[in-house]
Design a protein around this motif. Structure first.
Motif, PDB file in Angstrom:
ATOM      1  N   GLU A 139     -20.179  13.316  15.757  1.00 13.42           N
ATOM      2  CA  GLU A 139     -18.860  13.708  15.782  1.00 13.42           C
ATOM      3  C   GLU A 139     -18.028  13.322  14.639  1.00 13.42           C
ATOM      4  OE1 GLU A 139     -16.996  12.677  19.427  1.00 13.42           O
ATOM      5  OE2 GLU A 139     -18.284  13.689  20.853  1.00 13.42           O
ATOM      6  N   PHE A 140     -17.551  14.610  14.152  1.00 11.82           N
ATOM      7  CA  PHE A 140     -16.405  14.225  13.005  1.00 11.82           C
ATOM      8  C   PHE A 140     -15.610  15.349  12.967  1.00 11.82           C
ATOM      9  CE2 PHE A 140     -15.407  15.108   8.583  1.00 11.82           C
ATOM     10  CZ  PHE A 140     -14.974  13.699   7.926  1.00 11.82           C
ATOM     11  N   GLU A 141     -14.221  15.159  12.747  1.00 13.38           N
ATOM     12  CA  GLU A 141     -13.275  16.147  12.614  1.00 13.38           C
ATOM     13  C   GLU A 141     -12.920  16.150  11.241  1.00 13.38           C
ATOM     14  OE1 GLU A 141      -9.500  17.389  15.477  1.00 13.38           O
ATOM     15  OE2 GLU A 141      -9.014  15.701  14.342  1.00 13.38           O
ATOM     16  N   ALA A 142     -12.805  17.510  10.801  1.00 18.92           N
ATOM     17  CA  ALA A 142     -12.366  17.654   9.445  1.00 18.92           C
ATOM     18  C   ALA A 142     -11.066  18.637   9.420  1.00 18.92           C
ATOM     19  CB  ALA A 142     -13.341  18.598   8.600  1.00 18.92           C
ATOM     20  N   THR A 143     -10.472  18.154   8.340  1.00 19.32           N
ATOM     21  CA  THR A 143      -9.051  18.732   8.194  1.00 19.32           C
ATOM     22  C   THR A 143      -8.693  19.069   6.838  1.00 19.32           C
ATOM     23  OG1 THR A 143      -7.984  17.311  10.166  1.00 19.32           O
ATOM     24  CG2 THR A 143      -6.404  18.468   8.547  1.00 19.32           C
ATOM     25  N   TRP A 153     -11.181  21.281  12.303  1.00 21.31           N
ATOM     26  CA  TRP A 153     -12.431  21.820  12.990  1.00 21.31           C
ATOM     27  C   TRP A 153     -13.615  20.549  13.165  1.00 21.31           C
ATOM     28  CZ3 TRP A 153     -11.085  22.795   7.931  1.00 21.31           C
ATOM     29  CH2 TRP A 153     -11.945  22.423   6.924  1.00 21.31           C
ATOM     30  N   GLN A 154     -14.413  20.952  13.817  1.00 24.26           N
ATOM     31  CA  GLN A 154     -15.597  19.872  14.127  1.00 24.26           C
ATOM     32  C   GLN A 154     -16.792  19.975  13.387  1.00 24.26           C
ATOM     33  OE1 GLN A 154     -15.763  17.152  16.155  1.00 24.26           O
ATOM     34  NE2 GLN A 154     -13.563  17.452  16.683  1.00 24.26           N
ATOM     35  N   ASP A 155     -17.105  19.127  12.596  1.00 20.30           N
ATOM     36  CA  ASP A 155     -18.442  19.078  11.597  1.00 20.30           C
ATOM     37  C   ASP A 155     -19.266  18.213  12.026  1.00 20.30           C
ATOM     38  OD1 ASP A 155     -19.940  19.747   9.532  1.00 20.30           O
ATOM     39  OD2 ASP A 155     -18.716  19.224   7.906  1.00 20.30           O
ATOM     40  N   PRO A 156     -20.263  18.261  12.834  1.00 21.41           N
ATOM     41  CA  PRO A 156     -21.312  17.464  13.254  1.00 21.41           C
ATOM     42  C   PRO A 156     -22.326  17.164  12.160  1.00 21.41           C
ATOM     43  CG  PRO A 156     -21.913  19.639  14.126  1.00 21.41           C
ATOM     44  CD  PRO A 156     -20.444  19.831  13.643  1.00 21.41           C
ATOM     45  N   TYR A 157     -22.307  17.866  11.060  1.00 22.35           N
ATOM     46  CA  TYR A 157     -23.441  17.808  10.106  1.00 22.35           C
ATOM     47  C   TYR A 157     -22.631  17.133   9.006  1.00 22.35           C
ATOM     48  CZ  TYR A 157     -26.150  20.567  13.225  1.00 22.35           C
ATOM     49  OH  TYR A 157     -26.874  21.061  14.202  1.00 22.35           O
ATOM     50  N   HIS A 158     -21.662  16.858   9.010  1.00 20.92           N
ATOM     51  CA  HIS A 158     -20.993  16.050   7.959  1.00 20.92           C
ATOM     52  C   HIS A 158     -21.677  14.871   7.379  1.00 20.92           C
ATOM     53  CE1 HIS A 158     -17.561  14.669   5.438  1.00 20.92           C
ATOM     54  NE2 HIS A 158     -17.625  13.350   5.956  1.00 20.92           N
ATOM     55  N   TRP A 159     -22.312  14.003   8.335  1.00 18.17           N
ATOM     56  CA  TRP A 159     -22.884  12.770   7.689  1.00 18.17           C
ATOM     57  C   TRP A 159     -24.086  13.237   6.562  1.00 18.17           C
ATOM     58  CZ3 TRP A 159     -28.481  12.622   8.274  1.00 18.17           C
ATOM     59  CH2 TRP A 159     -28.960  13.569   9.399  1.00 18.17           C
TER      60      TRP A 159
END
Length: 363
Positions: free
Chosen positions: A26-30, A36-42
């Protein structure tokens, strides 16, 4: 149709190994007021052990999936390699007493920046011909991308500029794949990379005439080049002096030298409009001269030759309005009257002829 359907088959055998699936975190980008949610930000951390493990799994799965085609891959690869020259070389460019060019050595992946002395009394074409045909190079390697890649594992050289006295090469280097370029300067007489300046986030650069002063653009956290700085080669200070800052996030800064080396232009531009400043390359700390104010839909691109600025523009010659309906034209301005309102001549396109770019050529 049923017969054809029974005869069809999948061209590749299905691997017995499990299809890799990337984990989600889980990661929220702004950005720009939106979230928006970016589950592959890692995955942006390419050194993450989980990321490396996932890439290895993807590579293994691909290899297993394509195993039946390995023989054909080798045939195609050999055929394509046989059609390529053993060594790829760019056309040499003469600047002062040197011929500069790049070539990719046989069996190597990256180019080499190279120079050799222009042959006196033989003419440019003869020198260029010999540069191509000479089997043993007798000049100087300025930058070898292959050596850098062997040390860093990856290399991408962005900008590369030789100093006016031909003693230094300034370049921007990305060795991580994140497109975060570091400014480095190499002393060509000693073949040593100088400890200063070493600046991260540099996009474009330009030399002053003294070959000691270097101007460059610096990127913000969004990789937007927004600031122009000036530094002295070998200076103990890590930070250069601020020349200009563009606070409007819609615009990016770009700097370049005119081909005669007399001026450095600063262009704050978007896709549709620009604001241009000029600095004397002989005295870069004397301050900026503004060539044109920003106006929506109007762009300027400057060059200089023999006391005259040449501007490729779509600005109207009356009331400084958009002239985009009739396209771009070439406008002339004298050095002493460097403002976009002091027009001294125009070169207009003819019927069914459009001007898209310009260049200054020297014999």
């Amino acid at each position: 149709s049923s017969f054809c359907g029974r005869r069809s088959r999948v061209p590749f055998g299905k691997p017995t190994m499990r299809l890799p699936v990337a984990k989600k975190v889980e990661f929220e980008a702004t950005a720009h007021g939106a979230s928006w949610q970016d589950p592959y930000h890692w995955m942006s951390d390419v050194r993450d052990p989980d990321f490396i493990r996932y890439i290895d799994e993807e590579n293994s799965y691909t290899h297993a999936f394509m195993r039946e085609t390995e023989k054909m891959q080798k045939i195609l690869y050999s055929e394509m390699v046989s059609r390529l020259p053993a060594e790829v070389t760019t056309a040499p460019e003469r600047w002062g007493p040197w011929l500069y060019y790049q070539y990719i050595p046989e069996g190597k992946e990256y180019p080499v920046l190279y120079r050799e002395s222009a042959l006196e009394g033989r003419g440019f074409m003869s020198s260029a011909f010999n540069a191509f045909r000479r089997e043993s190079r007798s000049g100087q390697v300025l930058l070898d991308w292959n050596e850098i890649a062997e040390k860093q594992g990856y290399v991408h050289v962005g900008m590369c500029r030789i100093s006016p006295d031909h003693n230094y090469v300034a370049y921007t280097l990305d060795s991580s794949g994140h497109e975060n370029f570091q400014l480095q300067v190499k002393d060509l007489s000693s073949n040593i990379i100088l400890p200063q300046p070493r600046v991260d986030g540099v996009m474009s650069l330009a030399w002053a005439q003294d070959s000691q002063t270097l101007l460059y653009t610096l990127c913000d956290q969004n990789q937007r080049p927004y600031r122009v700085l000036c530094t002295k080669i070998g200076s103990c200070s890590k930070d250069g002096d601020i020349v200009f800052t563009e606070d409007d996030s819609r615009f990016c800064m770009d700097i370049t030298s005119t081909k005669d080396g007399k001026f450095i232009t600063l262009n704050s531009n978007s896709r549709t409009s620009s604001e241009v400043y000029v600095i004397s390359a002989a005295n870069p700390r004397a301050g900026l001269r503004r060539f044109c104010k920003r106006k929506d839909g109007v762009q300027f691109f400057l060059e200089h030759h023999c006391g005259t600025f040449y501007a490729l523009t779509n600005a109207s010659t009356s009331d400084y309005e958009n002239n985009s309906d009739s396209g771009y034209y070439l406008a002339l301005y004298r050095d002493e009257e460097l403002e976009s309102t002091n027009l001294k001549g125009r070169i207009m396109p003819g019927d069914n002829i459009f001007l898209e770019d310009m260049d200054i050529c020297y014999g």
